[in-house]
Enzyme design. Structure first.
Site, PDB file in Angstrom:
ATOM      1  N   ARG A  80       0.841  -1.204   0.000  1.00  0.00           N
ATOM      2  CA  ARG A  80       0.000   0.000   0.000  1.00  0.00           C
ATOM      3  C   ARG A  80       0.881   1.262   0.000  1.00  0.00           C
ATOM      4  NH1 ARG A  80      -0.723   4.687   2.634  1.00  0.00           N
ATOM      5  NH2 ARG A  80      -0.372   3.644   4.636  1.00  0.00           N
ATOM      6  N   ASP A  81       1.558   1.519   1.112  1.00  0.00           N
ATOM      7  CA  ASP A  81       2.314   2.775   1.240  1.00  0.00           C
ATOM      8  C   ASP A  81       3.481   2.829   0.257  1.00  0.00           C
ATOM      9  OD1 ASP A  81       2.877   5.258   2.270  1.00  0.00           O
ATOM     10  OD2 ASP A  81       3.273   4.590   4.309  1.00  0.00           O
TER      11      ASP A  81
ATOM     12  N   CYS B 120      12.149   7.973  -0.981  1.00  0.00           N
ATOM     13  CA  CYS B 120      12.008   9.257  -0.330  1.00  0.00           C
ATOM     14  C   CYS B 120      12.401  10.292  -1.363  1.00  0.00           C
ATOM     15  CB  CYS B 120      12.959   9.288   0.864  1.00  0.00           C
ATOM     16  SG  CYS B 120      13.032  10.875   1.647  1.00  0.00           S
TER      17      CYS B 120
ATOM     18  N   ASN C 240       9.178   4.835   4.504  1.00  0.00           N
ATOM     19  CA  ASN C 240       8.845   3.937   5.613  1.00  0.00           C
ATOM     20  C   ASN C 240      10.102   3.270   6.145  1.00  0.00           C
ATOM     21  OD1 ASN C 240       6.057   3.253   3.688  1.00  0.00           O
ATOM     22  ND2 ASN C 240       5.821   3.782   5.824  1.00  0.00           N
TER      23      ASN C 240
ATOM     24  N   HIS D  49       3.785   4.023  13.396  1.00  0.00           N
ATOM     25  CA  HIS D  49       4.087   4.066  11.955  1.00  0.00           C
ATOM     26  C   HIS D  49       5.146   5.146  11.785  1.00  0.00           C
ATOM     27  CE1 HIS D  49       2.841   4.018   7.580  1.00  0.00           C
ATOM     28  NE2 HIS D  49       3.361   5.236   7.655  1.00  0.00           N
TER      29      HIS D  49
END
Lengths: 319, 319
Positions: free
Chosen positions: A17-18, A246, A255, A213
């Site tokens: 997902r992320d 990033c 993450n 998170h």
């Protein structure tokens, strides 16, 4: 809250997902199935496999229903989906998701920019989702968890009031959310703040206090995990290979990296249920589905230390 | 042990020694002077500027005496040098070093391979260095600190007995060392182990318990710093830009990155005395002295968070 007896910490994999929503191109749906299956095979207990948002906004997530439908066939793993609103939650539950995670931003500016709602309106949306959950006809009621984003600071507003974050968590608990975690969306968190805020969260909402998170934007991701462990946090989100990267530097993943997180926990004697060799093998599915994509993580390159024992086998040898 | 009143934590910069000795080419001596001056200007209180070893073995360190001689002219900073033996310590003190750091390996195999001595023989060498220190004619007696290398594990021997590490620290304290720190030479340490071993070190040798030297080989460097802070460690080694190695490559040193360490500490409200902007500016001297050399670190690329305040100004605003 972690209620699984054979592990100490839940590593909740958010890469599908992320990670995938943070890169421009899409992973083909069958490759997503393969990657998620490999992640589950490694022993991960939770995987967030997609986001039920507008496909216009995030075309990478257009196949979320199909991905969830396939993933829920895997055994031993809870399949989550991110939903920004009631409509998304309806679609996620219809697809078979066992749990939805709803982002609610503590920063007013971020909330309005991101979802076009104030934090108070977002709480109302969570309440509506919880009402739908309570009416769900399935034998096992699905879960609704909330991640309070920008809980440790915001690129638009700067510092965020800790009192406000806790007050927001209380309102979300009253609205019916099963758990409320804290997200360092912007890589602003520091370990002192993490320990303080998670302790206060638990004092305030008790067993509804959720996971952490963290992003690794400023290299502090695993340092913040150690601080959260001091505050008895038992669930952490992370992304395989730090997928999604990033906007800043080489090596500066968004993450925290699942491989490095699992190694951290297992080396501390905390059981995750994850087989590290299988986890590393699952990176091959990203390489297959997104050829050339940069993957991060120190452990996959450095390898395990000589004589390394996973936490479960150390506990067995002590028993 | 940190005895400076205006700071909480000593960041001991080891880049000019550990960083430069880990790369093949040499930084020209005048460029070393400039870099070390820029580091001191940033507010760092300790800098390890060279190693008094055989120039045949480490030609990058052949100018150690000259570098020390220039560096000790800088005010407000303690200049350290690494010495493997009595002869090295003689040269370091003669050059004007205020403190020497002696590596003593807990791993027998590593000790013999690295310095051709058993750990017991290395303790005897420390005793001889301390006798020389006690006979030093200077008004302020120089310092002798020991870093126990492979304290958390060894690539040759695997796990290292914690009882043995503590026994070795006791012998070194008896031999006269002013402080004894613990080094994760191989990137094997985990936060639970770090907290446990540093607490035990302090219980055993009290005020002689020294600092932490962590490598980021498996991405756990700053996580281990947080654990060491829980055990009241107040000195940490780090290298600007993580100079000297990609933490991924076999054999690379992979010191933790000074910029990210200082950010961690300052964001936690712990005063280091370091001005982050000046510290980042000092990277330019590495680029000038070693063109094209890869530098690491997340903070220099991501920048400071919006509204960030260094620890000292937060303390002043509370006063």
């Amino acid at each position: 809250m972690n209620t699984q007896d054979d592990i100490d910490i839940i590593v909740s994999e958010v890469g599908p997902r992320d990670g995938l929503q943070s890169i421009q191109r899409s992973m083909p749906t069958p490759m997503k199935h393969r990657w998620i299956a490999a992640l589950a095979h490694s022993g991960l207990r939770e995987i967030e496999v997609g986001s039920f948002v507008s496909p216009k906004r995030l075309p990478q997530m257009a196949d979320a229903a199909e991905v969830v439908g396939e993933a829920v066939k895997l055994s031993g793993v809870t399949i989550l989906a991110l939903v920004p609103n009631l409509k998304g939650a309806e679609r996620a539950f219809a697809a078979g998701a066992r749990k939805v995670t709803v982002p609610v931003s503590a920063s007013r500016a971020h909330s309005i920019k991101n979802i076009g709602k104030t934090p108070e309106e977002a709480v109302a949306e969570v309440k509506a989702i919880c009402a739908m959950r309570d009416a769900d006809p399935r034998q096992v009621r699905p879960g609704v968890e909330v991640g309070i984003s920008t809980a440790f600071g915001c690129t638009m507003e700067g510092p965020i009031s800790e009192d406000w974050v806790i007050a927001l968590a209380e309102r979300l608990a009253e609205a019916g959310a099963d758990s409320i975690g804290l997200s360092d969306t912007t890589g602003y968190a520091n370990p002192a703040q993490v320990k303080r805020l998670f302790r206060r969260l638990r004092r305030t909402i008790g067993e509804k206090a959720g996971g952490g998170h963290f992003h690794n934007t400023r290299g502090q991701g695993l340092a913040n995990v150690v601080a959260a462990l001091e505050a008895d946090v038992t669930t952490f989100d992370s992304s395989q290979g730090g997928l999604g990267g990033c906007p800043y530097a080489p090596g500066a993943s968004g993450n925290i990296v699942t491989e490095d997180l699992v190694f951290l926990l297992e080396s501390m004697g905390l059981r995750t249920g994850v087989d590290i060799e299988r986890l590393i093998a699952a990176r091959g599915e990203i390489a297959a589905g997104l050829p050339g994509e940069t993957l991060y993580g120190h452990l996959p390159d450095a390898g395990l230390p000589k004589g390394f024992l996973p936490a479960a086998s150390r506990k067995r040898s002590l028993a």
